[in-house]
Design a protein around this motif. Sequence first.
Motif, short mmCIF file in Angstrom:
data_model
loop_
_atom_site.label_atom_id
_atom_site.label_comp_id
_atom_site.label_asym_id
_atom_site.label_seq_id
_atom_site.Cartn_x
_atom_site.Cartn_y
_atom_site.Cartn_z
N ALA A 126 0.83 -1.21 0.00
CA ALA A 126 0.00 0.00 0.00
C ALA A 126 0.86 1.26 0.00
O ALA A 126 2.07 1.21 0.25
CB ALA A 126 -0.91 0.00 1.23
N GLU A 127 0.21 2.38 -0.27
CA GLU A 127 0.88 3.68 -0.27
C GLU A 127 0.53 4.48 0.98
O GLU A 127 0.95 5.63 1.12
CB GLU A 127 0.49 4.47 -1.52
N PHE A 128 -0.25 3.89 1.88
CA PHE A 128 -0.66 4.54 3.12
C PHE A 128 -1.19 3.47 4.07
O PHE A 128 -1.45 2.34 3.66
CB PHE A 128 -1.75 5.59 2.85
N VAL A 129 -1.35 3.83 5.33
CA VAL A 129 -1.93 2.92 6.32
C VAL A 129 -3.44 3.04 6.25
O VAL A 129 -4.01 4.13 6.36
CB VAL A 129 -1.44 3.25 7.74
N GLY A 130 -4.09 1.90 6.04
CA GLY A 130 -5.56 1.87 5.99
C GLY A 130 -6.14 1.16 7.20
O GLY A 130 -5.41 0.55 7.99
N ARG A 131 -7.43 1.21 7.30
CA ARG A 131 -8.11 0.55 8.42
C ARG A 131 -7.83 -0.94 8.44
O ARG A 131 -7.66 -1.54 9.50
CB ARG A 131 -9.62 0.83 8.34
N GLN A 132 -7.72 -1.56 7.26
CA GLN A 132 -7.45 -3.00 7.23
C GLN A 132 -6.07 -3.31 7.82
O GLN A 132 -5.87 -4.34 8.45
CB GLN A 132 -7.56 -3.54 5.81
N ASP A 133 -5.12 -2.39 7.66
CA ASP A 133 -3.79 -2.58 8.25
C ASP A 133 -3.87 -2.47 9.77
O ASP A 133 -3.20 -3.23 10.49
CB ASP A 133 -2.81 -1.54 7.70
N MET A 134 -4.67 -1.53 10.25
CA MET A 134 -4.86 -1.39 11.69
C MET A 134 -5.49 -2.64 12.28
O MET A 134 -5.08 -3.11 13.35
CB MET A 134 -5.72 -0.15 11.99
N ASP A 135 -6.49 -3.19 11.57
CA ASP A 135 -7.16 -4.40 12.07
C ASP A 135 -6.22 -5.60 12.04
O ASP A 135 -6.20 -6.41 12.97
CB ASP A 135 -8.41 -4.69 11.23
N SER A 136 -5.41 -5.70 10.99
CA SER A 136 -4.44 -6.81 10.90
C SER A 136 -3.39 -6.70 12.01
O SER A 136 -3.01 -7.71 12.62
CB SER A 136 -3.74 -6.81 9.54
N ALA A 137 -2.93 -5.48 12.26
CA ALA A 137 -1.94 -5.28 13.33
C ALA A 137 -2.53 -5.62 14.69
O ALA A 137 -1.88 -6.22 15.54
CB ALA A 137 -1.44 -3.83 13.32
N TRP A 138 -3.80 -5.25 14.90
CA TRP A 138 -4.47 -5.49 16.18
C TRP A 138 -4.59 -6.97 16.49
O TRP A 138 -4.44 -7.40 17.63
CB TRP A 138 -5.84 -4.83 16.16
N THR A 139 -4.82 -7.79 15.47
CA THR A 139 -4.96 -9.23 15.69
C THR A 139 -3.66 -9.99 15.45
O THR A 139 -3.64 -11.22 15.55
CB THR A 139 -6.07 -9.81 14.77
N GLY A 140 -2.59 -9.26 15.13
CA GLY A 140 -1.31 -9.90 14.84
C GLY A 140 -0.57 -10.35 16.09
O GLY A 140 -0.97 -10.06 17.22
N PRO A 141 0.54 -11.06 15.90
CA PRO A 141 1.26 -11.67 17.01
C PRO A 141 1.91 -10.68 17.98
O PRO A 141 2.20 -11.04 19.11
CB PRO A 141 2.32 -12.53 16.33
N SER A 142 2.11 -9.44 17.56
CA SER A 142 2.73 -8.47 18.45
C SER A 142 1.73 -7.84 19.41
O SER A 142 2.07 -7.50 20.54
CB SER A 142 3.42 -7.38 17.63
N MET A 143 0.48 -7.66 18.95
CA MET A 143 -0.54 -7.00 19.77
C MET A 143 -1.46 -7.98 20.50
O MET A 143 -1.92 -7.69 21.60
CB MET A 143 -1.39 -6.07 18.91
N LYS A 144 -1.71 -9.13 19.90
CA LYS A 144 -2.70 -10.06 20.48
C LYS A 144 -2.40 -10.48 21.92
O LYS A 144 -3.31 -10.54 22.74
CB LYS A 144 -2.85 -11.29 19.58
N PRO A 145 -1.14 -10.74 22.28
CA PRO A 145 -0.88 -11.13 23.68
C PRO A 145 -1.23 -10.02 24.69
O PRO A 145 -1.41 -10.30 25.87
CB PRO A 145 0.63 -11.41 23.70
N LEU A 146 -1.32 -8.79 24.23
CA LEU A 146 -1.61 -7.67 25.13
C LEU A 146 -3.10 -7.40 25.31
O LEU A 146 -3.47 -6.55 26.11
CB LEU A 146 -0.95 -6.39 24.58
#
Length: 196
Positions: A126-146
């Motif tokens: 992508a050329e920018f951060v979209g909502r889908q990127d935020m949702d993917s990051a939120w459920t990703g391995p770095s954020m999910k344990p928190l």
Amino acid sequence: TRVLGAEVLGKEFVVTFLRLLNCGIPLVLVGNPVAFTNILTFSQDLRRFSCAGVFNFAPVFDAQDPEWTAELVPGIWGWTLFDRPDEALPKGEDLNELLYERTGGVADFLTRYRRESIVMAIRRGAEFVGRQDMDSAWTGPSMKPLHGLIDALVRNDMEALSQFTDWPVAYMQAWSAERICRAKQRRTAASATAAA
């Protein structure tokens, strides 16, 4: 806490820090402030450690906190690797609220969430951060344990927070009481504004 506060080695550690500072070696202590209580009772260490500042990175109280809306969100979330700004959120969604719900108002979690959102956008080309990127990051391995800790902070759930043994209970109880007080003040101010 055990090492720095120990009767046997505690004073030696405090003096070791003082010797490092006397040699002109810059020193930064990062961690739970309870662990450093013994060091800060030593006047010379206190004087030297506080010359650059003693900073407390406690969670902000809520999504309307000026520290959150005017400093942390613009300063951390506003940073990007892309030439284009982030995609606007869908109508009715507030960025400050969404980020608070997903980070609990913790600066470190906000930084991590921003980094992971940018990584997700880069991975999809992508050329920018979209909502889908935020949702993917939120459920990703770095954020999910928190998620559990963040949820406890957002809900102001002291029982859930007490499950984390390194959080200073008395400090968090004071934080919780202040958070409740601020929420009441905002509701009172909003009612007064609506009545006028």
